[in-house]
Design a protein around this motif. Sequence first.
Motif, PDB file in Angstrom:
ATOM      1  N   GLU A 131      47.035 -64.464   7.047  1.00 46.54           N
ATOM      2  CA  GLU A 131      46.962 -63.480   5.958  1.00 46.54           C
ATOM      3  C   GLU A 131      48.285 -62.708   5.836  1.00 46.54           C
ATOM      4  O   GLU A 131      48.790 -62.499   4.737  1.00 46.54           O
ATOM      5  N   LEU A 132      48.852 -62.316   6.963  1.00 41.63           N
ATOM      6  CA  LEU A 132      50.120 -61.583   6.954  1.00 41.63           C
ATOM      7  C   LEU A 132      51.244 -62.470   6.408  1.00 41.63           C
ATOM      8  O   LEU A 132      52.058 -62.036   5.597  1.00 41.63           O
TER       9      LEU A 132
ATOM     10  N   LYS B  58      51.065 -62.728   2.726  1.00 42.59           N
ATOM     11  CA  LYS B  58      51.547 -61.528   2.034  1.00 42.59           C
ATOM     12  C   LYS B  58      53.060 -61.564   1.835  1.00 42.59           C
ATOM     13  O   LYS B  58      53.583 -60.916   0.945  1.00 42.59           O
TER      14      LYS B  58
ATOM     15  N   SER C  73      54.786 -64.217   1.042  1.00 43.28           N
ATOM     16  CA  SER C  73      55.116 -65.188   0.001  1.00 43.28           C
ATOM     17  C   SER C  73      55.554 -64.473  -1.280  1.00 43.28           C
ATOM     18  O   SER C  73      55.006 -63.438  -1.618  1.00 43.28           O
TER      19      SER C  73
END
Length: 145
Positions: free
Chosen positions: A49-50, A53, A55
């Motif tokens: 998920e990090l 983010k 991208s």
Amino acid sequence: MEEFAANKSTLCPSARPESVNSVVFGVVGGTVTEPRVAYLKKPQPITDELIAKASPITPAEIFRTAAPCATKSCQHFDGQDCRLAMRIVEKLPPVAEELPPCSIRRDCRWWQQEGKAACMRCPQVITDNYNASELLVKVAIPTVS
């Protein structure tokens, strides 16, 4: 981060985000010509998920990550010391007026090896910096022992 403290691992403050057991301990801010790391109160584990983010840019452009020091597996390690930390202290000017509020300092190889001098220069170190000065590029190139 608790597992690092329990294992007493020495952390590399310039690890790649994809390194095993890496954590984010800072976020890059500042300007394109003078980027600066803002330090997190607590290191955060690298998660999918990090990374998503970050991208469309690489996570190493906006996060400073630490991971257990690779010692002999690292191109900057000479068998005893981190040559990158040595070059940073020798060649880069300090950019902090006081010790940055770094959450990995206790376990940081650069702190253990070079002390306050490394910390005063650390905020200018960006892992993926595509606008780095000639001096920063020279400092980052591994030296042959």
